[in-house]
Design a protein around this motif. Structure first.
Motif, mmCIF file in Angstrom:
data_model
loop_
_atom_site.group_PDB
_atom_site.id
_atom_site.type_symbol
_atom_site.label_atom_id
_atom_site.label_comp_id
_atom_site.label_asym_id
_atom_site.label_seq_id
_atom_site.Cartn_x
_atom_site.Cartn_y
_atom_site.Cartn_z
ATOM 1 N N HIS A 1 -4.180 22.279 135.873
ATOM 2 C CA HIS A 1 -3.329 23.000 136.821
ATOM 3 C C HIS A 1 -2.482 24.022 136.070
ATOM 4 N N LEU A 2 -2.633 25.293 136.407
ATOM 5 C CA LEU A 2 -1.965 26.373 135.675
ATOM 6 C C LEU A 2 -0.728 26.850 136.430
ATOM 7 N N THR B 1 -4.828 31.887 130.298
ATOM 8 C CA THR B 1 -5.321 30.525 130.105
ATOM 9 C C THR B 1 -6.426 30.204 131.096
ATOM 10 N N CYS B 2 -7.488 29.621 130.594
ATOM 11 C CA CYS B 2 -8.618 29.195 131.415
ATOM 12 C C CYS B 2 -8.383 27.743 131.846
ATOM 13 N N PRO B 3 -8.507 27.420 133.125
ATOM 14 C CA PRO B 3 -8.243 26.043 133.556
ATOM 15 C C PRO B 3 -9.346 25.085 133.118
ATOM 16 N N GLY B 4 -8.953 23.859 132.794
ATOM 17 C CA GLY B 4 -9.928 22.823 132.506
ATOM 18 C C GLY B 4 -10.542 22.287 133.781
ATOM 19 N N VAL C 1 -4.477 11.760 129.662
ATOM 20 C CA VAL C 1 -3.769 12.962 129.220
ATOM 21 C C VAL C 1 -3.541 13.894 130.408
ATOM 22 N N ALA C 2 -2.308 14.358 130.543
ATOM 23 C CA ALA C 2 -1.941 15.396 131.502
ATOM 24 C C ALA C 2 -1.008 16.368 130.793
ATOM 25 N N LEU D 1 2.023 17.388 136.486
ATOM 26 C CA LEU D 1 2.886 16.351 137.049
ATOM 27 C C LEU D 1 3.038 16.469 138.557
ATOM 28 N N ARG D 2 2.875 17.672 139.081
ATOM 29 C CA ARG D 2 3.075 17.893 140.513
ATOM 30 C C ARG D 2 1.840 17.550 141.342
ATOM 31 N N PHE D 3 0.803 17.021 140.705
ATOM 32 C CA PHE D 3 -0.443 16.743 141.398
ATOM 33 C C PHE D 3 -0.787 15.267 141.242
ATOM 34 N N PRO D 4 -0.344 14.430 142.192
ATOM 35 C CA PRO D 4 -0.534 12.979 142.059
ATOM 36 C C PRO D 4 -1.992 12.559 142.009
#
Length: 277
Positions: A115-116, A134-137, A152-153, A158-161
């Motif tokens: 999440h970017l 930045t390229c998103p994973g 890993v986050a 953090l805003r994406f449960p």
């Protein structure tokens, strides 16, 4: 296993930051036993000149930044979560990669931030467009280690449960969160998000945040902390550089999940179940 969240005010140049990290990690040399150390997001290069992120990007598994981080893990005999360093992407941008090294300096996992941070914040920077550079994973990462299974986050994740629920479903006992939360958003939401993600998934969160005012004026919140599976903050820094620390207790996780087995009680809402048929 002892858990550590390292807090620092990273500068633009990797060598300056490596010196700061090594100084902050010195107390670890006197600590016997297994250790998990989490560095903040952009620990080696932060808030530098335009184009620096892509210019410093390395191929995965090669380059001076990755070699230096591997050496740090060996020198301090720890599992090191180095979040994040720029890793080359095919489209000319770079992944924000959290690299995980064991105490022998071997890379045992990596996670590209999904999440970017493309938002507007009422602070001195104002406009953040992480996706420009930045390229998103696309994949989650859970790694077997001496500290249990580590998910890993990174920061805005953090805003994406849903991401944390996916990590828990893959058996994560600890989730590490290298971060560079802004002062404005951190003051409002940092603690609440960390406690919620920990207690709703019944796991440890080790959150290492940037702190202070950086090279081009970006301001970060600090308050690195470790939260247990009950949502209790075990240790928290203010805004000074340093180490937050707590002991990992697998029995604590087992007891909480046995007494309140929420992860076994998950049911999709009726409408979602119907759409899946």
């Amino acid at each position: 296993m002892q858990l550590y969240a390292l807090q620092c005010c990273s500068l633009a140049q990797p060598q300056e930051n490596l010196g700061q990290l090594r100084q902050l990690m010195q107390p670890l040399l006197a600590q016997p036993g297994p250790k998990l150390v989490v560095l903040p997001e952009c620990a080696l290069c932060f808030d530098g000149p335009t184009g620096q992120w892509q210019a410093l990007a390395e191929p995965l598994g090669q380059g001076p930044m990755q070699q230096a981080l591997s050496q740090l893990a060996m020198e301090f005999s720890c599992i090191l979560v180095a979040g994040t360093v720029p890793i080359q992407a095919d489209d000319g941008r770079a992944y924000a990669a959290s690299l995980v090294f064991d105490d022998q300096g071997r890379r045992i996992g990596h996670y590209n931030k999904i999440h970017l941070f493309d938002v507007d914040v009422d602070d001195a920077t104002g406009r953040y467009r992480e996706s420009d550079t930045t390229c998103p994973g696309e994949h989650i990462e859970v790694i077997d280690t001496a500290a249990g299974r580590i998910g890993v986050a990174v920061c805005y994740d953090l805003r994406f449960p849903e991401l944390f629920r996916a990590l828990a479903a893959e058996g994560a006992d600890v989730v590490v969160v290298p971060s560079a939360f802004t002062h404005k958003t951190g003051e409002a939401h940092w603690r609440a998000l960390l406690q919620t993600r920990a207690l709703e998934n019944q796991l440890y969160l080790v959150a290492a945040n940037q702190t202070g005012t950086h090279a081009r004026g970006r301001q970060t919140w600090g308050h690195s902390m470790i939260v247990d599976p009950w949502g209790q903050v075990l240790d928290e820094l203010a805004q000074q550089p340093g180490l937050a620390t707590a002991r990992f207790d697998q029995q604590r996780i087992t007891e909480i999940r046995r007494a309140m087995p929420v992860l076994n009680h998950i049911r999709l809402p009726l409408g979602v179940r119907e759409r899946k048929k």
